[in-house]
Structure formats: structure tokens, C-alpha cells
Motif scaffolding. Structure first.
Motif, PDB file in Angstrom:
ATOM      1  N   ARG A 136       0.844  -1.200   0.000  1.00 61.61           N
ATOM      2  CA  ARG A 136       0.000   0.000   0.000  1.00 61.61           C
ATOM      3  C   ARG A 136       0.874   1.243   0.000  1.00 61.61           C
ATOM      4  O   ARG A 136       1.836   1.340   0.751  1.00 61.61           O
ATOM      5  CB  ARG A 136      -0.907   0.029   1.222  1.00 61.61           C
ATOM      6  N   GLN A 137       0.503   2.169  -0.850  1.00 56.09           N
ATOM      7  CA  GLN A 137       1.114   3.500  -0.890  1.00 56.09           C
ATOM      8  C   GLN A 137      -0.043   4.478  -0.776  1.00 56.09           C
ATOM      9  O   GLN A 137      -0.735   4.731  -1.751  1.00 56.09           O
ATOM     10  CB  GLN A 137       1.899   3.711  -2.190  1.00 56.09           C
TER      11      GLN A 137
ATOM     12  N   ILE B  68     -10.046 -13.348  11.043  1.00 55.08           N
ATOM     13  CA  ILE B  68      -8.658 -13.567  11.434  1.00 55.08           C
ATOM     14  C   ILE B  68      -7.870 -13.489  10.132  1.00 55.08           C
ATOM     15  O   ILE B  68      -8.020 -14.349   9.253  1.00 55.08           O
ATOM     16  CB  ILE B  68      -8.440 -14.948  12.094  1.00 55.08           C
ATOM     17  N   LEU B  69      -7.051 -12.453   9.997  1.00 55.70           N
ATOM     18  CA  LEU B  69      -6.401 -12.173   8.721  1.00 55.70           C
ATOM     19  C   LEU B  69      -4.880 -12.143   8.842  1.00 55.70           C
ATOM     20  O   LEU B  69      -4.329 -11.895   9.916  1.00 55.70           O
ATOM     21  CB  LEU B  69      -6.905 -10.843   8.161  1.00 55.70           C
ATOM     22  N   LYS B  70      -4.205 -12.365   7.711  1.00 50.71           N
ATOM     23  CA  LYS B  70      -2.742 -12.398   7.641  1.00 50.71           C
ATOM     24  C   LYS B  70      -2.160 -11.015   7.878  1.00 50.71           C
ATOM     25  O   LYS B  70      -2.440 -10.086   7.129  1.00 50.71           O
ATOM     26  CB  LYS B  70      -2.297 -12.942   6.274  1.00 50.71           C
ATOM     27  N   GLU B  71      -1.381 -10.905   8.892  1.00 48.74           N
ATOM     28  CA  GLU B  71      -0.785  -9.623   9.261  1.00 48.74           C
ATOM     29  C   GLU B  71       0.186  -9.122   8.199  1.00 48.74           C
ATOM     30  O   GLU B  71       0.812  -9.910   7.493  1.00 48.74           O
ATOM     31  CB  GLU B  71      -0.078  -9.757  10.612  1.00 48.74           C
ATOM     32  N   ARG B  72       0.274  -7.807   8.103  1.00 50.79           N
ATOM     33  CA  ARG B  72       1.206  -7.070   7.251  1.00 50.79           C
ATOM     34  C   ARG B  72       0.869  -7.098   5.767  1.00 50.79           C
ATOM     35  O   ARG B  72       1.502  -6.441   4.966  1.00 50.79           O
ATOM     36  CB  ARG B  72       2.651  -7.513   7.505  1.00 50.79           C
TER      37      ARG B  72
ATOM     38  N   SER C 165      -3.489  -6.046   9.561  1.00 48.46           N
ATOM     39  CA  SER C 165      -4.315  -5.486  10.629  1.00 48.46           C
ATOM     40  C   SER C 165      -3.451  -4.760  11.647  1.00 48.46           C
ATOM     41  O   SER C 165      -2.784  -5.381  12.456  1.00 48.46           O
ATOM     42  CB  SER C 165      -5.121  -6.591  11.313  1.00 48.46           C
ATOM     43  N   GLY C 166      -3.447  -3.448  11.547  1.00 51.16           N
ATOM     44  CA  GLY C 166      -2.701  -2.632  12.499  1.00 51.16           C
ATOM     45  C   GLY C 166      -1.343  -2.209  11.991  1.00 51.16           C
ATOM     46  O   GLY C 166      -0.891  -1.115  12.278  1.00 51.16           O
ATOM     47  N   GLN C 167      -0.674  -3.079  11.249  1.00 49.45           N
ATOM     48  CA  GLN C 167       0.609  -2.746  10.635  1.00 49.45           C
ATOM     49  C   GLN C 167       0.679  -3.364   9.244  1.00 49.45           C
ATOM     50  O   GLN C 167       0.245  -4.506   9.050  1.00 49.45           O
ATOM     51  CB  GLN C 167       1.783  -3.290  11.447  1.00 49.45           C
TER      52      GLN C 167
ATOM     53  N   SER D 182       7.560   0.966   0.353  1.00 44.69           N
ATOM     54  CA  SER D 182       8.908   1.194  -0.179  1.00 44.69           C
ATOM     55  C   SER D 182       9.589  -0.103  -0.623  1.00 44.69           C
ATOM     56  O   SER D 182      10.678  -0.062  -1.184  1.00 44.69           O
ATOM     57  CB  SER D 182       9.781   1.886   0.876  1.00 44.69           C
ATOM     58  N   PHE D 183       8.958  -1.247  -0.344  1.00 42.95           N
ATOM     59  CA  PHE D 183       9.500  -2.563  -0.673  1.00 42.95           C
ATOM     60  C   PHE D 183      10.864  -2.799  -0.026  1.00 42.95           C
ATOM     61  O   PHE D 183      11.726  -3.454  -0.592  1.00 42.95           O
ATOM     62  CB  PHE D 183       9.539  -2.778  -2.194  1.00 42.95           C
ATOM     63  N   THR D 184      11.021  -2.260   1.183  1.00 44.00           N
ATOM     64  CA  THR D 184      12.261  -2.431   1.941  1.00 44.00           C
ATOM     65  C   THR D 184      12.050  -3.261   3.204  1.00 44.00           C
ATOM     66  O   THR D 184      12.962  -3.403   4.009  1.00 44.00           O
ATOM     67  CB  THR D 184      12.846  -1.064   2.343  1.00 44.00           C
ATOM     68  N   GLY D 185      10.833  -3.771   3.408  1.00 46.36           N
ATOM     69  CA  GLY D 185      10.513  -4.523   4.612  1.00 46.36           C
ATOM     70  C   GLY D 185      10.166  -3.641   5.797  1.00 46.36           C
ATOM     71  O   GLY D 185      10.013  -4.130   6.911  1.00 46.36           O
ATOM     72  N   THR D 186      10.011  -2.336   5.555  1.00 47.61           N
ATOM     73  CA  THR D 186       9.688  -1.387   6.615  1.00 47.61           C
ATOM     74  C   THR D 186       8.189  -1.402   6.895  1.00 47.61           C
ATOM     75  O   THR D 186       7.382  -1.292   5.978  1.00 47.61           O
ATOM     76  CB  THR D 186      10.124   0.033   6.213  1.00 47.61           C
ATOM     77  N   LEU D 187       7.833  -1.516   8.170  1.00 46.40           N
ATOM     78  CA  LEU D 187       6.423  -1.525   8.574  1.00 46.40           C
ATOM     79  C   LEU D 187       5.979  -0.139   9.004  1.00 46.40           C
ATOM     80  O   LEU D 187       6.770   0.659   9.484  1.00 46.40           O
ATOM     81  CB  LEU D 187       6.207  -2.502   9.731  1.00 46.40           C
ATOM     82  N   ARG D 188       4.687   0.112   8.850  1.00 48.99           N
ATOM     83  CA  ARG D 188       4.058   1.340   9.349  1.00 48.99           C
ATOM     84  C   ARG D 188       2.690   0.960   9.897  1.00 48.99           C
ATOM     85  O   ARG D 188       2.146  -0.101   9.587  1.00 48.99           O
ATOM     86  CB  ARG D 188       3.922   2.383   8.245  1.00 48.99           C
ATOM     87  N   ASP D 189       2.116   1.825  10.708  1.00 48.48           N
ATOM     88  CA  ASP D 189       0.764   1.605  11.187  1.00 48.48           C
ATOM     89  C   ASP D 189      -0.194   1.703  10.010  1.00 48.48           C
ATOM     90  O   ASP D 189      -0.029   2.573   9.142  1.00 48.48           O
ATOM     91  CB  ASP D 189       0.379   2.647  12.244  1.00 48.48           C
ATOM     92  N   GLY D 190      -1.168   0.813   9.965  1.00 52.36           N
ATOM     93  CA  GLY D 190      -2.146   0.857   8.885  1.00 52.36           C
ATOM     94  C   GLY D 190      -2.871  -0.464   8.739  1.00 52.36           C
ATOM     95  O   GLY D 190      -2.617  -1.429   9.466  1.00 52.36           O
TER      96      GLY D 190
END
Length: 148
Positions: A55-56, A92-96, A102-104, A109-117
């Protein structure tokens, strides 16, 4: 209780890489609840395997720059429709994931960096009063629903 569950968590090979992410507590969830497998990406018409997407802002874009937002929205609408039709109360859903996160989620950026969302499907379900949990919350969910 009827629960929507990311199909990849149940062992279905529907992830972007053609793999699954089976969760050890899903067998217990299936014994206690009516489980409905879903995959927003597949329901939206995307193939397996597929190019990774993140997501962007409000868009979902593949690593090579293609905008796949409409497929994600279409899939989310189908998951919502199925959940309503079958009277599901939770998911119950797959995180990230850009669909189920759900939540993160990954930051785009396709760098493996997580953000809230939230992923597209997870957000739509939340906006329509479904309880949405990630797989890391499954043990607590099972304990909670065992007490009811």
C-alpha cells in the motif's frame, strides 16, 4: 461463531509467492468455530503467484510499479459480501498484507519497513463493523471465545 479467515493461514497456497503460511492454532479454530476461507487478492482476480504489492497511501502498487488498487478493492468487496451473506462476526487475517494487514502493513517502499495501517480488505471489514484480528491475536481470541 462464523469467522472469516485468510486462506493462506489455513494452508492454501494463495500468497503472492505461491506459498501459504499455515498457523498452528487454525485447526483448533476450525474445531470451535465455523471458518470461511477468503483471499482478497484471489477474489479480486489476481493470479498466484504474483508480483509483490504494498500500500502507498490509498493505492496498492506492485514492486514493478503497476497499480493494482482496483483488484484489491474488488476482492475486498467480495470478502465483505461473503462475510455478510454467511453471517460472519469476525475475521482472522494475515498480518502485514496489503489486503489483510491489521494494524501494521509494509510502508510501500518494498524495503521490509512496517508502518501503522490496515490492508484494503481488513479496513473495509472494520468499516462495516466486523471484528478484525491478525494471526498473532488468535490464541487470545480462542481463549476469549472459549469463555463464552
Amino acid at each position: 461463531m462464523k469467522v472469516l479467515v485468510s486462506a493462506c493461514l489455513l494452508g492454501t497456497a494463495c500468497r503472492y509467492d505461491g506459498d501459504s503460511k499455515p498457523h498452528p492454532l487454525l485447526e483448533e479454530l476450525c474445531r470451535r468455530h465455523d471458518v470461511v476461507p477468503v483471499c482478497g487478492e484471489i477474489f479480486g482476480g489476481l493470479p498466484t503467484p504474483r508480483i509483490p504489492a504494498e500500500r502507498q497511501a490509498e493505492r496498492v502498487v506492485t514492486r514493478d510499479g503497476a497499480d493494482v488498487t482496483e483488484a484489491y478493492r474488488r476482492g475486498a468487496q467480495e470478502v465483505l459480501r461473503l462475510g455478510r451473506l454467511l453471517g460472519c462476526e469476525a475475521a482472522i487475517l494475515k498480518e502485514r498484507s496489503p489486503s489483510c494487514g491489521s494494524g501494521q502493513i509494509y510502508d510501500g517502499s518494498f524495503t521490509g519497513t512496517l508502518r501503522d495501517g490496515w490492508g484494503v480488505t481488513a479496513q473495509l471489514l472494520r468499516d462495516n463493523s466486523f471484528r478484525v484480528l491478525g494471526e498473532s491475536e488468535l490464541a487470545a481470541f480462542l481463549q476469549e471465545t472459549d469463555d463464552t
